[in-house]
Design a protein around this motif. Structure first.
Motif, PDB file in Angstrom:
ATOM      1  N   TYR A   1     112.361  97.803  98.277  1.00 43.00           N
ATOM      2  CA  TYR A   1     110.933  97.579  98.562  1.00 43.00           C
ATOM      3  C   TYR A   1     110.068  98.012  97.371  1.00 43.00           C
ATOM      4  O   TYR A   1     109.153  97.334  96.973  1.00 43.00           O
ATOM      5  CB  TYR A   1     110.469  98.375  99.775  1.00 43.00           C
ATOM      6  CG  TYR A   1     111.280  98.198 101.029  1.00 43.00           C
ATOM      7  CD1 TYR A   1     111.570  96.923 101.524  1.00 43.00           C
ATOM      8  CD2 TYR A   1     111.718  99.306 101.751  1.00 43.00           C
ATOM      9  CE1 TYR A   1     112.291  96.774 102.708  1.00 43.00           C
ATOM     10  CE2 TYR A   1     112.424  99.160 102.934  1.00 43.00           C
ATOM     11  CZ  TYR A   1     112.713  97.899 103.406  1.00 43.00           C
ATOM     12  OH  TYR A   1     113.414  97.755 104.575  1.00 43.00           O
TER      13      TYR A   1
ATOM     14  N   THR B   1     115.063  92.405 104.670  1.00 44.36           N
ATOM     15  CA  THR B   1     114.057  91.838 103.775  1.00 44.36           C
ATOM     16  C   THR B   1     113.869  92.787 102.591  1.00 44.36           C
ATOM     17  O   THR B   1     113.782  93.992 102.767  1.00 44.36           O
ATOM     18  CB  THR B   1     112.722  91.698 104.535  1.00 44.36           C
ATOM     19  OG1 THR B   1     112.876  90.712 105.540  1.00 44.36           O
ATOM     20  CG2 THR B   1     111.588  91.297 103.603  1.00 44.36           C
ATOM     21  N   ASN B   2     113.811  92.208 101.361  1.00 42.32           N
ATOM     22  CA  ASN B   2     113.515  93.055 100.213  1.00 42.32           C
ATOM     23  C   ASN B   2     112.269  92.552  99.494  1.00 42.32           C
ATOM     24  O   ASN B   2     111.277  92.244 100.155  1.00 42.32           O
ATOM     25  CB  ASN B   2     114.737  93.165  99.286  1.00 42.32           C
ATOM     26  CG  ASN B   2     115.162  91.814  98.740  1.00 42.32           C
ATOM     27  OD1 ASN B   2     114.460  90.812  98.879  1.00 42.32           O
ATOM     28  ND2 ASN B   2     116.322  91.780  98.118  1.00 42.32           N
ATOM     29  N   SER B   3     112.302  92.429  98.212  1.00 44.43           N
ATOM     30  CA  SER B   3     111.098  92.017  97.489  1.00 44.43           C
ATOM     31  C   SER B   3     111.334  90.742  96.692  1.00 44.43           C
ATOM     32  O   SER B   3     110.895  90.623  95.546  1.00 44.43           O
ATOM     33  CB  SER B   3     110.646  93.142  96.549  1.00 44.43           C
ATOM     34  OG  SER B   3     110.282  94.280  97.287  1.00 44.43           O
ATOM     35  N   GLY B   4     112.007  89.777  97.307  1.00 46.46           N
ATOM     36  CA  GLY B   4     112.423  88.572  96.602  1.00 46.46           C
ATOM     37  C   GLY B   4     111.399  87.980  95.643  1.00 46.46           C
ATOM     38  O   GLY B   4     111.665  87.805  94.456  1.00 46.46           O
ATOM     39  N   LEU B   5     110.236  87.672  96.147  1.00 48.68           N
ATOM     40  CA  LEU B   5     109.262  86.972  95.319  1.00 48.68           C
ATOM     41  C   LEU B   5     108.728  87.870  94.204  1.00 48.68           C
ATOM     42  O   LEU B   5     108.355  87.378  93.133  1.00 48.68           O
ATOM     43  CB  LEU B   5     108.114  86.469  96.195  1.00 48.68           C
ATOM     44  CG  LEU B   5     107.406  85.233  95.683  1.00 48.68           C
ATOM     45  CD1 LEU B   5     108.316  84.019  95.706  1.00 48.68           C
ATOM     46  CD2 LEU B   5     106.156  84.951  96.504  1.00 48.68           C
ATOM     47  N   CYS B   6     108.699  89.178  94.454  1.00 54.61           N
ATOM     48  CA  CYS B   6     108.275  90.111  93.399  1.00 54.61           C
ATOM     49  C   CYS B   6     109.353  90.208  92.313  1.00 54.61           C
ATOM     50  O   CYS B   6     109.031  90.395  91.139  1.00 54.61           O
ATOM     51  CB  CYS B   6     107.979  91.487  93.979  1.00 54.61           C
ATOM     52  SG  CYS B   6     106.729  91.493  95.274  1.00 54.61           S
TER      53      CYS B   6
END
Lengths: 493, 433, 433, 493
Positions: free
Chosen positions: C121, C314-319
């Motif tokens: 995250y 869920t992680n921070s894919g788009l980031c």
């Protein structure tokens, strides 16, 4: 990959936009309310999004691959420029707001004009033309106005246009009543001053010369041609579509040009957007400057003002090209490009564009035929179809086969002075690695054509959203809009 | 790379440029800048302007502040749309071609005409092209322009016509929409150009003009500058227009300080081959699948050269796309409602302004814009209101400086105006008048 | 649709909700609003905040204002990236998977480690996960936290550890970067957590700590909050770290008032199977073409449930994507230069501030942030400077209210600061001190 | 459609970003300057654009087609929300600016919290958790803190989790030391209160119940279960992943829930972004509210303040979940969604989602097998693989065959309580036309499977950027980053 038309999936009672119905009010429409249905279906927001995303996926763009369209200058469109054009002070201002509330917008126009005039060494610029052809029109109108001011309006009505010119040149000249006379093509690709001189006379109003020309060559007799034209009392209109090859290397004003339009969407990288919008500011020499159309920006006592009417100035504007002040959105993008590149970067872009084109030329010269011999080109290299003789493969076939290899075809069959022309412009945006891959692909295709692998070409494209499309059928019985299918009962009759 | 080309330096490639003209020094402009710095420079310029969304805003006269859904601007920025070229290679440009086909269909429906082209630069240049087209169709060379046609449009047509040595008859300014244009129509006239809603906001009935024109073999060119009005008003086609030209900015496109915009151009089908600009048509591919191509290009300059119907090449592709997507989101239901909201807001505002002493609304019928007669010169009033943070409209004198209509103000109101906006305008106006 | 389902009304489909709990009335919240109105409401809220770009800005302490190229934000908004899911169907998610593979490679290179995961995250939660991972690896349950680890990170680790009944030793605030953390390392310790550059801006040498940790079978967890610093500083890997955790916001991501950000997480390869979070790996498809898949998912909760290495999903894919694109645009050359610009700006600023009477820069070595000792409480000073339109930094008391460090101010300077910005800060500070 | 890795096309000396080298200055890095190469290649801006555009084209998203992933809630992501999240007052503010300079940001957080609390009828909300699983952790920490406050920390350490739960539930409970006990599955898909009662005792801290559950059913004994749990002195944690089925229809607070996380990226449509970022605010009942972690926003005398430290409040915060204040970018998007939909629209969204799922269920019921009988579902419908028996086609094969038809597969093999599960969630974003097309495609595929057209399934996908990928190979010898190929000379040794 078939996407239905929106009319086939939408409904007239569906909307993707949410407004409250206005409260009770008495319409004041003078009895002219619409009574019929408009017949426009709507899509919900998710449906619309998906529909247009899917449509986009059937398109090829610079962002998806090399786009070697000669004369079209498909260079990288920086997203910084898109962002800048959307700043509220540019995108969300009205052309008729008080000028006191748009000082920054006028400053930007003024600054863009300064850059264009400096890069070209001309006297002034008319920013308002909406695209290249509109710029041509503006320039030719200025020439016509100047001729009329000299009282030669009745006598000087011929415009010389080389055969290799863009179609817009003769079309523009004809549009305002000039008679077009062609300057015939020579087998070295250059316009020769003696050919021009033969055509010159008191009836000649101007020459429209593209430089660098559409054969990819810099007109090496341009100075002599300019002198001959001027000596004959005529004007030198330069088609600036290929200005991108020489920005920072030479100034059209130094070459004797009287008027030149600049395609901001080519040289200064505003996006082509699938066919527009463009912008075609015209730079003018001192001889034509007084005739520049309204509006224009001036700076007085630190305040920018807009001259919008012919009688507000001591000059002799020939009129107005368009409502309002032109393509502001493109001005912002173009200026962002210029600021980003700077004097040094713009020159380098020209050099890189020319270098890249020559690299392609040198890398294909043994396989492809060059109509005007093996000599350096400017930002684009022209091949013809001599080398395809007896292969059963046409320029069109070859181009369509490129699609299967993941490339957009080059410009085909233009310029008209060459048989089966293939005009390749890589632009400065491509890296050497990208060029090498492109060259390898073209060489591979060329070998295949020569080896007789005909089907690969005549049936191409095989791997595209559509196979080859029947253009004849489209023209023979034109279907230019969607019409609802007949109800089934009726159709069955 | 130089080695393969066989030159020592890049400059050898520029050998055809006369030596004396080849620049030795860099051009006298600043060196390149990073993104951060460019952003700073342009943001500073941008911040010197008063944007429409930041104030009560009532400026119209040919360009209108509407709310464009975020979806529209997102989609037109997709690489495959933004960075593609004119769809000359239809096999890999079906995205562009299909939306152009949808655009043409929408424009035809909206205007009530048979066919529409794939756009012009804007409404004004489209009007110029329409006049030339009428000349080609009628083989006459005289246009009659209504006195309430947008003055910029008049100027564009006049400039083009005078350059081409064609005749133009311009009616005097027609604030009330009652000019006697019928009397100008005779057998020498190629076309009559009438705008509705006109530049003073009046909604015009075109039927009588269409009838008279037809009787004399002339064409009626109907013009509009506010496409949203067609959600509520009779279409020009239904009133008998032969050619319809409009500014499409209102749908999908930002104000952009005047451009880029998108010209809508529609006509009766019998005139197709005299139309200017690109046309997209339906066909099939080698597998029999439906597809679209640019068609009837023998009208166009790249084929026909000096015999072309127009010199236009680049048009307003991406602005068409914005128009088409916004129109798709609206649909008939949304467009009609949007038009009603516009009209309702304008009616509300007209009533409020009419109550201000020193202000009088002149129009009986209007859509979302009307003319207010002030007790003082409108240009001054607008300037003073701007100082108070209200952009009140367009002084007629800005468009027609010599017409003696200095006290007239054009006021537009769209869905973006709130009760607060209206109250601000009324309050400020009371202070100034 | 109801007919096919075989019900009379939609409510029949909700029959399993206890009748008494099924809502009869609409929930007491406003009705739906159109885009225009929503935009108005949120724009009004937005305009009540002072954005970083609008003022001289020196706030850091774990989140940094950098210039992100327009290309980055454009690309991450593409439908195919933005509206896709976790790439559980690799055949139609190669876009996501390949950028994750690129991201992992970039993070491993930047940190000098063997492997990196596909993000956490943010830096703080990643640090918590790293401690848990160290416990799994060492089978010990005691962490030693440096006194100059970002206090929020300390709090996150402590909260997690206390809940899990693990031991945490926290060193006292270490303004000078000279704490004696070595003496805390013994055979009971699972891991030592040290940040560099630390929260007070000091650049720390980790080699001795790594050596002592190794000697006692403990792991060194190196933390950073400013990824740009790694363009200029020795990587934690090269100094001997076993696990590296960092905040990746600085590359590609906006300030966003604290989130979303992206946690970077890298380790020595021998610990792969104890790592938390997703991992993307290379493989081939049925045709033998290279492709990428999520892999080693037997570590993860959706397979392992209560035996998983973490509960993260869920992680921070788009980031990650933003990070990867920005890093790709930078490359080593650009990153190094960006880091030098940052450092140079900070050095310039430190010298200027040191000259202000009542202000003293405490750091000997720093990257782009340092601690200034003021003659007055920093919180007051910051508030008064904010009134003057300068955002001067973070008072240490905001992070450590009880530490008696009220006169200390953390000041950060990046590539966005100009000479004018620095002059404004100095001038305003002189007025206030 | 192979796109090289950036490492294969980039160079360490290429950069797409333009900065001037700083003027002379003396570094103050304490001798810790990097000495080694980083080894990070760069791409020019045009190269980078093309690389990532091409990568994107290998992805499937909601915007490109129906995305029926059960339990994942792939609904339309409005671009208005993206635009709002990028307003400078939200995206360009620092979490540690003085609170006087971020009043609008705090107002937004406060307003979002008010909406969430109102929709759920709970007492308070902890906004900061970064995603669903992080929200679960937050909720379970609050429960643990409450238990410890009651002095039962040593004794109550069991958490009941039904077999059908998401893997995050047991993982979360275990992470902070709870012992997980499964509640066994029944053949009607519901959790039965008597099963729960059997497990209840003084050692039970909480139950973690997903409602609506992962079988697509609303837990019809939820009230009784809540009562039993509370009677036993334990807490009711609700996994809110499926809250989107009941927003506006029922309030979790009315159902006896003590803590529930809300996936803003599911229920309130913030984009999934290929796996994140999400946001997982947790609503808490009055019993748990005092233990909510820092930070939180409070309104005092018209000013918003941020409580960032445990000792600034009279409550008993259990600690801190993350640095700063959570996922602001997601808060803005979620609030924009809520404002756009309103009370009426959110209820309608729930109803439409449930209607759409049941429409699919009813339209496939004759071909597909439903593990818990043919009864109404909530927002998603669960099938199993009984109907595929003897066809040689597995759930996986069937799912991959959907790719060839242009669809993203449904969720497969989850929940685990069903053999070969296929969990389909259409969401409210789909139109009836879209559902009809999807249904027709699934029916066609089902017929093909039953008819024995095995190759169509076992070899699928045939028409995707990649054929089926070898996941075993990836796991057996993990390659987790790119490494430069050995120089050719070396490799040849």
């Amino acid at each position: 990959q078939i996407e239905p038309l929106l009319f086939e999936i939408g409904h007239t009672d569906v909307t993707g936009v949410d407004f409250d119905e206005p409260e009770n009010f008495k319409p004041r429409l003078g009895g002219l309310e619409r009574k019929d249905e408009i017949g426009l279906p709507g899509l919900s927001e998710p449906e619309a999004m998906r529909h247009y995303v899917r449509l986009s996926q059937m398109n090829y763009g610079i962002d998806t691959g090399l786009f070697p369209l000669g004369s079209c200058t498909m260079k990288h469109n920086a997203r910084l420029n898109e962002r800048m054009a959307r700043l509220p002070g540019f995108s969300d201002v009205h052309p008729l707001q008080p000028v006191s509330t748009v000082q920054g917008a006028l400053e930007l126009m003024n600054e863009l004009g300064r850059y264009l005039v400096t890069l070209t060494n001309m006297t002034t610029v008319a920013l308002s033309p909406k695209a290249g052809a509109h710029g041509e029109l503006c320039g030719m109108m200025a020439i016509k106005a100047a001729i009329e001011a000299k009282g030669e309006g009745k006598t000087r009505n011929v415009v010389l246009v080389p055969d290799s010119a863009h179609g817009t040149n003769p079309a523009t000249a004809a549009l305002i009543g000039f008679v077009v006379k062609p300057v015939p093509a020579r087998d070295d690709g250059w316009v020769h001053v003696e050919d021009v001189k033969k055509l010159l006379g008191p009836d000649v109003a101007a020459i429209m010369l593209t430089n660098p020309n559409t054969c990819g060559l810099f007109e090496n007799q341009v100075a002599e041609i300019a002198k001959a034209i001027h000596d004959a009392g005529a004007y030198f209109y330069c088609d600036g579509a290929n200005f991108n090859a020489i920005v920072g290397k030479a100034k059209p004003g130094d070459l004797g040009v009287d008027a030149m339009h600049i395609n901001l969407h080519k040289t200064f990288s505003t996006p082509h957007g699938g066919g527009g919008p463009g912008a075609g500011p015209v730079v003018l020499s001192a001889r034509l400057a007084p005739f520049a159309p309204v509006p224009f920006v001036t700076l007085k006592d630190g305040e920018f003002t807009l001259l919008e009417h012919e009688d507000e100035t001591a000059e002799k504007p020939f009129g107005r090209m368009t409502a309002f002040h032109g393509q502001m959105g493109m001005y912002v993008r173009a200026l962002a490009y210029m600021l980003s590149h700077g004097s040094d970067g713009m020159k380098q872009a020209s050099e890189d564009a020319v270098l890249n084109a020559n690299y392609i030329r040198a890398s294909l010269a043994d396989l492809f035929s060059q109509p005007f011999g093996d000599k350096p080109c400017m930002h684009e290299v022209l091949f013809d179809d001599t080398w395809l003789k007896d292969t059963g493969v046409t320029t069109l076939d070859f181009a369509k086969a490129m699609i299967d290899e993941g490339y957009h075809p080059m410009t085909m069959y233009f310029p008209l002075v060459v048989h089966g022309a293939m005009l390749i412009e890589p632009t400065e945006s491509e890296s050497k690695a990208s060029l090498d891959l492109f060259i390898a692909t073209l060489r591979d295709l060329a070998m295949a054509a020569k080896k007789g692998d005909k089907d690969r070409f005549t049936g191409a494209p095989y791997h595209a959203p559509r196979r080859r499309l029947d253009e004849t059928r489209a023209a023979r019985s034109p279907v230019l809009k969607w019409t609802p299918p007949a109800p089934i009962a009726e159709a069955a009759e | 790379m130089l080695a393969r080309i066989g030159v020592q330096s890049v400059d050898e490639l520029f050998a055809d440029i006369p030596k004396t003209m080849l620049l030795k020094e860099p051009i006298d402009l600043p060196r390149r800048k990073g993104e951060l710095e460019v952003e700073r420079i342009l943001s500073r310029m941008s911040s010197k302007n008063v944007s429409a969304s930041s104030v009560p805003f009532f400026v119209g006269a040919g360009a209108y502040k509407h709310h464009v859904p975020a979806t529209v601007d997102h989609l037109i920025q997709r690489s495959e749309f933004l960075t593609s070229y004119t769809p000359y290679q239809p096999e890999i440009a079906q995205g562009t071609l299909q939306y152009l086909f949808e655009f043409q269909t929408q424009v035809a429906a909206l205007t009530g005409m048979d066919v529409a082209n794939a756009s012009m630069y804007d409404g004004s240049t489209g009007t110029g092209e329409a006049v030339l087209m009428a000349h080609r169709v009628t083989k006459r060379r005289k246009a009659v322009l209504s006195g309430s046609l947008h003055p910029h449009y008049v100027d564009v047509v006049k400039t083009l016509s005078e350059m081409a040595s064609d005749d133009v008859v311009t009616m005097g300014p027609d604030v009330s929409g009652t000019e006697d244009i019928l009397s100008q129509i005779d057998d020498s006239v190629s076309c009559v150009v009438v705008q509705t809603p006109d530049v003073f906001g009046n909604v015009r009935d075109l039927e009588a003009i269409a009838a008279k024109a037809q009787q004399h073999g002339a064409l009626l060119i109907a013009v509009f500058t506010e496409a949203v009005s067609l959600g509520l008003l009779q279409s020009p086609g239904s009133m008998g227009a032969d050619i319809v030209v409009g500014e499409g900015q209102s749908i999908g496109n930002a104000l952009n300080f005047g451009g880029p915009y998108v010209g809508l151009f529609a006509a009766k089908s019998k005139y197709i081959r005299q139309m200017p600009g690109r046309l997209c048509g339906e066909t099939v591919d080698a597998d029999g699948n439906r597809g679209f191509v640019l068609t009837l290009s023998t009208r166009e300059q790249h084929i026909r050269r000096d015999k072309a119907t127009s010199n236009i090449c680049t048009n307003s592709g991406l602005c068409c796309l914005a128009f088409t997507i916004h129109m798709t989101l609206l649909g008939q239901a949304g467009l009609t409602r949007l038009a009603r909201v516009n009209h309702a807001n304008a009616v509300k505002l007209a009533d409020l302004l009419d109550d201000v002493s020193g202000a009088e609304v002149l129009n009986k019928a209007f859509f979302n814009e009307f003319t207010v007669k002030l007790s003082k010169p409108a240009a001054e009033v607008v300037e003073r209101l701007a100082e108070k943070g209200v952009l009140a409209g367009v002084p007629v004198s800005r468009l027609l400086p010599e017409a003696g209509l200095d006290n007239l103000l054009l006021v537009a109101s769209t869905e973006v105006n709130t009760d607060d906006d209206r109250a601000a305008l009324v309050a400020a106006l009371k202070e100034v008048l």
